[in-house]
Write an enzyme that holds these catalytic residues in place. Sequence first.
Site, PDB file in Angstrom:
ATOM      1  N   GLY A 231       4.209   4.667  10.674  1.00 44.59           N
ATOM      2  CA  GLY A 231       5.599   4.239  10.481  1.00 44.59           C
ATOM      3  C   GLY A 231       6.551   5.280  11.054  1.00 44.59           C
TER       4      GLY A 231
ATOM      5  N   THR B   7      -2.560   9.003  10.765  1.00 42.60           N
ATOM      6  CA  THR B   7      -2.609   9.627  12.096  1.00 42.60           C
ATOM      7  C   THR B   7      -3.480  10.880  12.075  1.00 42.60           C
ATOM      8  OG1 THR B   7      -0.402   8.792  12.497  1.00 42.60           O
ATOM      9  CG2 THR B   7      -1.153  10.548  13.954  1.00 42.60           C
TER      10      THR B   7
ATOM     11  N   ASP C  98       7.247   9.674   3.233  1.00 44.57           N
ATOM     12  CA  ASP C  98       6.564   9.676   1.926  1.00 44.57           C
ATOM     13  C   ASP C  98       6.244  11.087   1.415  1.00 44.57           C
ATOM     14  OD1 ASP C  98       6.585   6.966   2.352  1.00 44.57           O
ATOM     15  OD2 ASP C  98       4.484   6.848   2.961  1.00 44.57           O
TER      16      ASP C  98
ATOM     17  N   ARG D 219      25.604  -3.281 -16.305  1.00 48.97           N
ATOM     18  CA  ARG D 219      24.294  -3.817 -15.934  1.00 48.97           C
ATOM     19  C   ARG D 219      23.245  -2.718 -15.805  1.00 48.97           C
ATOM     20  NH1 ARG D 219      26.372  -7.537 -10.917  1.00 48.97           N
ATOM     21  NH2 ARG D 219      26.473  -9.509 -12.042  1.00 48.97           N
TER      22      ARG D 219
HETATM   23  O1  F6P Z   1       4.562   5.429   5.248  1.00 56.04           O
HETATM   24  C1  F6P Z   1       5.907   5.195   5.403  1.00 56.04           C
HETATM   25  C2  F6P Z   1       6.302   3.880   4.814  1.00 56.04           C
HETATM   26  O2  F6P Z   1       7.677   3.711   5.030  1.00 56.04           O
HETATM   27  C3  F6P Z   1       5.964   3.687   3.326  1.00 56.04           C
HETATM   28  O3  F6P Z   1       6.887   4.318   2.488  1.00 56.04           O
HETATM   29  C4  F6P Z   1       5.946   2.190   3.226  1.00 56.04           C
HETATM   30  O4  F6P Z   1       5.104   1.775   2.185  1.00 56.04           O
HETATM   31  C5  F6P Z   1       5.386   1.766   4.551  1.00 56.04           C
HETATM   32  O5  F6P Z   1       5.635   2.812   5.450  1.00 56.04           O
HETATM   33  C6  F6P Z   1       5.975   0.500   5.117  1.00 56.04           C
HETATM   34  O6  F6P Z   1       5.286   0.194   6.261  1.00 56.04           O
HETATM   35  P1  F6P Z   1       5.737  -0.853   7.361  1.00 56.04           P
HETATM   36  O7  F6P Z   1       6.898  -0.271   8.108  1.00 56.04           O
HETATM   37  O8  F6P Z   1       4.544  -0.992   8.226  1.00 56.04           O
HETATM   38  O9  F6P Z   1       6.136  -2.090   6.635  1.00 56.04           O
END
Ligand code: F6P
Length: 375
Positions: A11, A112, A134, A169
Amino acid sequence: MKRLGILTAGGDSPGLNAAIRGIGKSALALGDMQLIGFRDGFKGLIENRFMRLDYETLSSILTRGGTILGTSRDKPHKMPVGNELLDMTDVICENYRSHKLDALICIGGGGTQKNAYRLAQKGLNVITLPKTIDNDVAMTDITFGFHTAMEIATEVIDRLHSTAHSHHRIIVVEIMGHNAGWLALGSGVAGGADVILIPEIPYDLKSVANAIRLRKQRGTHFSIVAVAEGALSLDDHVIFTGLRKKKALAKEAGDSKAQKKASEGLKEFARQRHTNSLRLSEELERMTGLESRLTVLGHYQRGGTPSAADRILATRLGSACVDYIMQGETGVMVAVDGEGTKAVPLEEVVGIKKLVPLDHPWVRAARTVGTCLGD
Ligand code: F6P
């Protein structure tokens, strides 16, 4: 003349371009280096799609989000070709050699690092940089991208306060982080969330509802609940860990059918994330008598310009990476070690997720100021 290849995989996260620039400008400054960037992660290396990186392409990218190289989650040993998943590692080795590369720099998160390690085992000179919003890569103090994403999530929590307050809320805000709670915890503490739920601490819905009711009794008729996308209720946690154990046992026993079944179950958990957050919001409304709304931050957290901290981090990791290559270090990840860096052998990084320790200072601080962590 040294020839370096670079790719970004997994990602995207803020700071990738700053890292490419850091590597590129440090290498070009040495005068005898040539750089090529492979497009779309390992996929581009397999398909031999690349671009030359020179002063012109590296200029004005420091502040840009995303990656100029493109990225993908493709794995070299499991490439989708037609209906099949093929091992394309040999093709990568061939392309590495045909480009006469001295080193391949792979920038990415946990997945990776694993893929890079496989290539290192095939004899390629591989060196990696840790990036992910993350912050769950092992053996490094921090990953770049995390700081920016935490800033974004914090700003959202700040903004949610006034609308939650005005409408009396509960607002449940779902924050990314995969199976780690760093982002939700960091932004939750910084934004003063009243409840923070992270995967490392399975939550009891009754405790969460009690904390919100207590605020109500004290005259505060709104609450912000920061929930990590991977957070699990006590019941779901039992099922989730059971599936994980089953998968590990099946792998050990070489039972591919059982392994696949457990993997499917775990994937289903991931697919249910938004549904779980919505269920949490609805249950809290029912249990507290306060209206509740769900906000899902999603990919907003990964987009846009990197923070100053991430630009500095990516630049110093990029330049350190070139130093390590000059010293002949390969098969390592350039890890953050305080204000410095260290080269950590990839085998010490792969297969381990850096989760939030239960006694982490952020956890302790959150508890001390009265934040409910769901337990
Ligand atoms: O690993 C980074 C991340 O943004 C996570 O926080 C999330 O769960 C995931 O990638 C989302 O992945 P994608 O962009 O493939 O939907």
